[in-house]
Enzyme design. Sequence first.
Site: not given
Length: 532
Positions: A293, A467-469
């Site tokens: 992330d 919020h980039h998992p």
Amino acid sequence: MKYDYIIIGGGSAGCVLANRLSEDPTNKVLLLEAGGSDNHPLFSMPAGFAKMTKGRSSWGWHTVPQKHLNNRVLRFTQAKVIGGGSSVNAQVYTRGSRFDYDEWEEACGIKGWSYKEVLPYFKKAEKNQRFVNEYHDYRGPLGVSNPISPLPICEAFFQAGQELDIPFNLDFNGEHQGGLGYYQLTQLNAKRSSTSVAYLRPASTRPNLTIMMNTLSLRIVTEGKRAVGVEIGPKAGGNKQIVRAEQEVIVTSGAFGSPKLLMLSGIGPASHLEKLGISVTHQLEGIGSNLQDHLDLFAIAECTGDHTYDPCLKPHHAAWAGLQYLLLKKGPVASSLFETGGFWYLDKDARSPDVQFHLGLGSGIEAGVEQMKNSGVTLNSAFLRPRSRGTMRLADSNPLSDPLIDPNYWADPYDRDMSIRGLKLVREILSQEAFKPYIKSIHLPGPQVKTDQQLFEYACENAKTDHHPVGTCRMGVDGDELAVVDAELRVFGMEGLRIADSSVMPRVPSSNTNAPTIMIAEKAADLILGRI
């Protein structure tokens, strides 16, 4: 009930697949979504996401304490609504560097996912309002446009960058990624263009497509080593039921939802499942591992006047902004609030930009961010290629329990060093001469925060996820014990089961992840239908 294809998760990828697979009227398709409708007007208003990242449209999950961030617990907004992240994000449309995808192929051995091979799927998705060239098209369903009414402080940001030899970039998704500029946004006619709006609504009246919202998928039903259906939770006064898939079950529940469902189905790391009393139907050690992330650090400056959207927090200003939007489709409500930013270098030897900026047009846009006495502006930085790897695990065997999310931020000291270097660059940009008419002083981190140790303490207290998992069901080659799916997104050792969302990315792209997720779904449709 029987269908040809069952898609689990109506998010950015699931809506794309529901449209593409149901284009053939002979395919009977079911889309399952745990969340509800996106019919609330705030979903369609570009600035509305600031109000919709909590409550009914979010799972409300958090990380476990992050041991390399002084045991900080971070809130993780994971969408629980049709359209998924594309319905609640800041609409920034970036794809990453061409080197990201070439690396998937060259370093990870995954054939068919080089930049040259994925570019047609990025273009296929686009209804671009400005560009049509070798990088862009206008014939796709997804609205992609430039900001409608940017503020003058945005231009000062570009000039401040140029004072530091960071050039202006007209198109981050074109020939070069580096520089500062306006982001293109997933908007069309001053409204959010989510995959729910762009892909699902046009397909929703097809008789061969069934959409079931507010429906929790409990487990994937298997017979031997084949996925044959999905057990779904009971409706009010009803019972659990099983829906069957004649062709394939396709999991599109995201970097947390997909591994969670697989593990609840007995597919995953055996020791973990056995510890929770879940019968192992298929051992795959890589499920829930390789979590990556982008961690975000920010600086907030106080403005010399009302140069951002902070005044809109006051009722009379908010009323005027709403009227301006309704009548003219312009103004604060038409803004994504993060429509300006860019990419640059922290490590001079990096193959492509390794830091991303988002200029936030206010000081109190996100929960936990301190507001100014006067209007403020926020400049975020995120190190784009973290070396740290985390995990997603189950807390127990209850499908309603929150997962244990451990991004393991800054486990590799290189990530910490690069992130703090990015924060220093943010403060340097905000201090340039071009910003002098707009910025009074940098408020956070304050002038007393000088040393790397002080910046580290500030970062531990204030860092947030971008919020980039990705990566928890990653693509790989046969024989790689931590790979979950092959290059055609088929789960190793299983028949009739694919995964097609951000969880399959072997490495996080150097950008926001919504556009790459949509690209994966577009390509997945062609793979499933045998077109490639």
